[in-house]
Design a protein around this motif. Structure first.
Motif, PDB file in Angstrom:
ATOM      1  N   GLU A  18       0.805  -1.219   0.000  1.00 42.23           N
ATOM      2  CA  GLU A  18       0.000   0.000   0.000  1.00 42.23           C
ATOM      3  C   GLU A  18       0.840   1.272   0.000  1.00 42.23           C
ATOM      4  O   GLU A  18       0.408   2.311  -0.498  1.00 42.23           O
ATOM      5  N   GLY A  22       0.330   2.702  -5.418  1.00 48.60           N
ATOM      6  CA  GLY A  22      -0.445   3.720  -6.108  1.00 48.60           C
ATOM      7  C   GLY A  22       0.430   4.615  -6.962  1.00 48.60           C
ATOM      8  O   GLY A  22       0.069   4.964  -8.100  1.00 48.60           O
ATOM      9  N   LYS A  23       1.596   4.981  -6.451  1.00 52.25           N
ATOM     10  CA  LYS A  23       2.505   5.853  -7.204  1.00 52.25           C
ATOM     11  C   LYS A  23       3.017   5.148  -8.458  1.00 52.25           C
ATOM     12  O   LYS A  23       3.137   5.766  -9.522  1.00 52.25           O
ATOM     13  N   GLU A  26       0.117   4.973 -11.012  1.00 54.86           N
ATOM     14  CA  GLU A  26      -0.073   6.293 -11.619  1.00 54.86           C
ATOM     15  C   GLU A  26       1.036   6.592 -12.624  1.00 54.86           C
ATOM     16  O   GLU A  26       0.782   7.121 -13.717  1.00 54.86           O
ATOM     17  N   CYS A  42      -2.243  -6.936 -11.218  1.00 54.77           N
ATOM     18  CA  CYS A  42      -1.624  -7.043  -9.893  1.00 54.77           C
ATOM     19  C   CYS A  42      -2.009  -8.400  -9.314  1.00 54.77           C
ATOM     20  O   CYS A  42      -3.191  -8.676  -9.091  1.00 54.77           O
ATOM     21  N   GLU A  50      -4.176  -2.139   2.316  1.00 56.43           N
ATOM     22  CA  GLU A  50      -5.041  -1.541   1.300  1.00 56.43           C
ATOM     23  C   GLU A  50      -4.568  -1.793  -0.132  1.00 56.43           C
ATOM     24  O   GLU A  50      -5.017  -1.128  -1.065  1.00 56.43           O
ATOM     25  N   THR A  51      -3.675  -2.760  -0.308  1.00 56.05           N
ATOM     26  CA  THR A  51      -3.103  -3.018  -1.633  1.00 56.05           C
ATOM     27  C   THR A  51      -4.160  -3.264  -2.694  1.00 56.05           C
ATOM     28  O   THR A  51      -4.136  -2.655  -3.776  1.00 56.05           O
ATOM     29  N   LYS A  53      -7.361  -2.559  -2.735  1.00 51.08           N
ATOM     30  CA  LYS A  53      -8.181  -1.366  -2.937  1.00 51.08           C
ATOM     31  C   LYS A  53      -7.451  -0.349  -3.815  1.00 51.08           C
ATOM     32  O   LYS A  53      -8.048   0.254  -4.718  1.00 51.08           O
ATOM     33  N   ILE A  54      -6.168  -0.149  -3.560  1.00 50.74           N
ATOM     34  CA  ILE A  54      -5.375   0.807  -4.331  1.00 50.74           C
ATOM     35  C   ILE A  54      -5.243   0.349  -5.784  1.00 50.74           C
ATOM     36  O   ILE A  54      -5.364   1.144  -6.715  1.00 50.74           O
ATOM     37  N   LYS A  57      -8.583   0.859  -7.529  1.00 48.77           N
ATOM     38  CA  LYS A  57      -8.821   2.292  -7.729  1.00 48.77           C
ATOM     39  C   LYS A  57      -8.060   2.809  -8.945  1.00 48.77           C
ATOM     40  O   LYS A  57      -8.532   3.698  -9.664  1.00 48.77           O
ATOM     41  N   ASN A  58      -6.885   2.230  -9.190  1.00 48.50           N
ATOM     42  CA  ASN A  58      -6.056   2.653 -10.308  1.00 48.50           C
ATOM     43  C   ASN A  58      -6.283   1.805 -11.555  1.00 48.50           C
ATOM     44  O   ASN A  58      -5.450   1.776 -12.467  1.00 48.50           O
TER      45      ASN A  58
END
Length: 234
Positions: A18, A22-23, A26, A42, A50-51, A53-54, A57-58
């Protein structure tokens, strides 16, 4: 390069990532062309943070797998729809237009290869070892450099050896050197030096060096993992 070029499936094994995933996701979106990317997969080995979820989200595809990077990457490859597989660690940032660079190499006839590597650190010793990644020899290869490979070749060579809980990238790439001309691309990925910061760069580099030596002398996957567990996990 035309949009009807072969598509790339990006495969990222994850486990409690987590802090940085996200970075990276992105970054992938900002440095590649959607016309050339089939999907970002992934492969989760049982994250408790939260892996997932992240990743969702991406807009990454999340697949569950038993823990173990070799197993996770093989699972991702089975689900991949692209003709080219690109294996990437969750703390590594590819160069701008990495997709075009990989596709250009494929177009030139290379079936597998990697990028050169830099650490996100100014430590002179780490910078030296990263510099060695430009040398096209199997001794200078590792998973932090990322790996592209045609899916057809991946299947022909049976992918990653799941007996290896560590060293799976190097073991597989050494096999690739016997099957095809391996390409080291003249661009750099930036990978995290977090393990070196957490454990101490001298300690980590010494024990990774010992793992290389043990493998060269014939140590199997179990012996390599026992050494790694004793010196770098405990």
């Amino acid at each position: 390069m035309k949009p009807n070029s072969p598509k790339i499936s990006i495969i990222i094994p994850v486990l409690n990532e987590e802090a940085g995933l996200g970075k990276v996701l992105e970054h992938l979106g900002q440095t590649s062309d959607q016309d050339f990317i089939a999907e970002i997969i992934c492969v989760d080995g049982g994250s408790r943070d939260e892996t997932i979820k992240i990743a969702t989200k991406n807009k990454a595809t999340v697949i569950s797998s038993k823990k173990g990077r070799a197993r996770q990457m093989n699972t991702g490859a089975k689900h991949a729809t692209g003709e080219i597989l690109y294996f990437l660690h969750a703390d590594t940032f590819p160069p701008k237009h990495f997709d075009r660079i990989v596709l250009k190499a494929i177009g030139e006839g290379y079936q597998s290869g990697c990028f050169r590597m830099k650490f996100d650190s100014k430590n002179p010793i780490l910078r030296f070892f990263a510099w060695l990644s430009r040398i096209n020899h199997s001794l200078c290869r590792g998973g932090d450099q990322s790996l592209f490979i045609k899916k057809e070749l991946f299947e022909k060579t049976q992918g990653f050896n799941e007996q290896y809980l560590i060293y799976e990238d190097t073991e597989f790439i050494r096999r690739l050197y016997h099957h095809t001309k391996f390409k080291v691309l003249p661009h750099h990925v930036i990978t995290s030096a977090r393990k070196y910061r957490e454990k101490g760069w001298l300690r980590v580099q010494f024990h990774f060096g010992m793992i290389h030596v043990k493998n060269y002398l014939g140590a199997g996957p179990d012996e390599l993992y026992r050494y790694y567990y004793k010196h770098l996990l405990t």
